[in-house]
Design an enzyme around this catalytic site. Sequence first.
Site, mmCIF file in Angstrom:
data_model
loop_
_atom_site.group_PDB
_atom_site.id
_atom_site.type_symbol
_atom_site.label_atom_id
_atom_site.label_comp_id
_atom_site.label_asym_id
_atom_site.label_seq_id
_atom_site.Cartn_x
_atom_site.Cartn_y
_atom_site.Cartn_z
ATOM 1 C CE1 TYR A 6 24.636 29.389 57.169
ATOM 2 C CE2 TYR A 6 23.442 28.338 58.364
ATOM 3 C CZ TYR A 6 23.332 28.611 57.609
ATOM 4 O OH TYR A 6 22.318 27.935 56.086
ATOM 5 C CG PHE B 285 27.567 29.795 50.505
ATOM 6 C CD1 PHE B 285 26.426 29.121 50.940
ATOM 7 C CD2 PHE B 285 27.652 31.197 50.797
ATOM 8 C CE1 PHE B 285 25.191 30.142 51.692
ATOM 9 C CE2 PHE B 285 26.217 32.345 51.112
ATOM 10 C CZ PHE B 285 25.302 31.203 51.902
ATOM 11 C CE1 TYR C 206 20.023 28.829 49.278
ATOM 12 C CE2 TYR C 206 18.069 28.237 49.118
ATOM 13 C CZ TYR C 206 18.824 28.303 49.168
ATOM 14 O OH TYR C 206 19.482 26.772 49.142
#
Length: 447
Positions: free
Chosen positions: A114, A71, A60
């Site tokens: 998140y 990130f 990924y």
Amino acid sequence: MDNDRYSDDTSVASGDDFLPDAEVGMKQNLTEDGGVKKECVVAGEGTQRPPKGSTVRVSYVGSLEDGGMEFDRSEEPIEFELGAGTVIKGWDIGVATMRRGETSILTCAHEYAYGEAGRPPVIPSKATLKFEVELVSWIETKDVSEAKDGSIVKRILKMSDKWDRPAYEAACTVSIATVSAHDDATEKLQMDNAVVTLGDELVPWQLEQALESMAVGEEGEVTVTEGEGKQTVYKVTLHKFEPARSRWNLNLADQLAEAEKRKVQGNMWYKKQRLQNAVKKYEKGLEYISEEHDASEEDKKAVRPVHIALLTNLAAAQLFQKDYAAVVTRCTEALNIESSNAKALLRRAKAHTALDSWSAARIDLEKILENNAGDKEAIAEMAKLKQKMKAQNAKEKHLYAAMFAKSSGGDREPQTGGSDHVSTEADTKTPVKDSTDIPPTNESTEA
């Protein structure tokens, strides 16, 4: 990206298997609220998708939707159990829709990533994330053996949406059929909606272990590998199960009856030398009884005999298994209830001897002989213990003599000793041969 650019098919969120296979450029909403979206970049192979509970392998690249800043990325493919909640919700939902070799972009709103907090400073609060995910492969089989040695492997044929699984002593309604067997197999199973209680071994114990890994409604193919690579394959379906009776729903009389039942079953396995089965039964029996601090003296008196019998019988089985630390623990528990119990003292003494805690072993044996000077097993164990201590003292004496001679050149022998040095004057004139310990199976368990 606007929601209307994505198809409104949300069948994956509702558990439907009819979500269309993604082709290059296809965009799909995977949840009714549009919180997880998928855009196919590379189409996958075949029609199969990884089932919940399978171990998936993915690569990924993660980036923020706002600004596109990368990130995170995987240097090597990573693995996780699909649907177990070990990754963000968006991944559990999105990867479940992919085919082998497929690469898709999963766009996950913060509720599926998140959350409101984010992961500062890298991932801001309420951040929507984009992951380009490649589904490399998945494993639909599980090693369900306790040793994780590949001896019991389950391949899931039909997944279940339930999570509860049967534990030891659960009464399972099952269908089992032998699919293939090695040439030496003496029996082939054919059971339809039969009741099997885990621990009774009405079916091979390997199938019991496999059943403990299954959910109600699950269907699997279980491959059992034994010595010399001999394999037997079974098709197994778990229809339903009833757990063993819980102590907390029983009155004292019923608790004692359940404990007594396990003691009898444990003794049966003990006599057959099926020691691990005996250990499980004794331990299960102990779950049904305890001496509550606020219990009446009459209740405590009723519990103690079966409590002590389960502890000492468990110690006997563990002694034969050479689990000496466990023997010491269980015997100590029994002695906290009845400080002069001869079986607990003898078995703890044997465990202490095996652990080279000779002083502790001697104390236990002396206590037995104080109460019954003619106890033959204690006398024999004491004689063997003294033989061992005598041999150790002779070894130390020789060692110290050699050290003294080397350092001083003299002939005087130093006195040996130290915290573990014990006098070994024999209680009997006839020395006892230092042979192996009397097997615990020569000791009787409580009836």
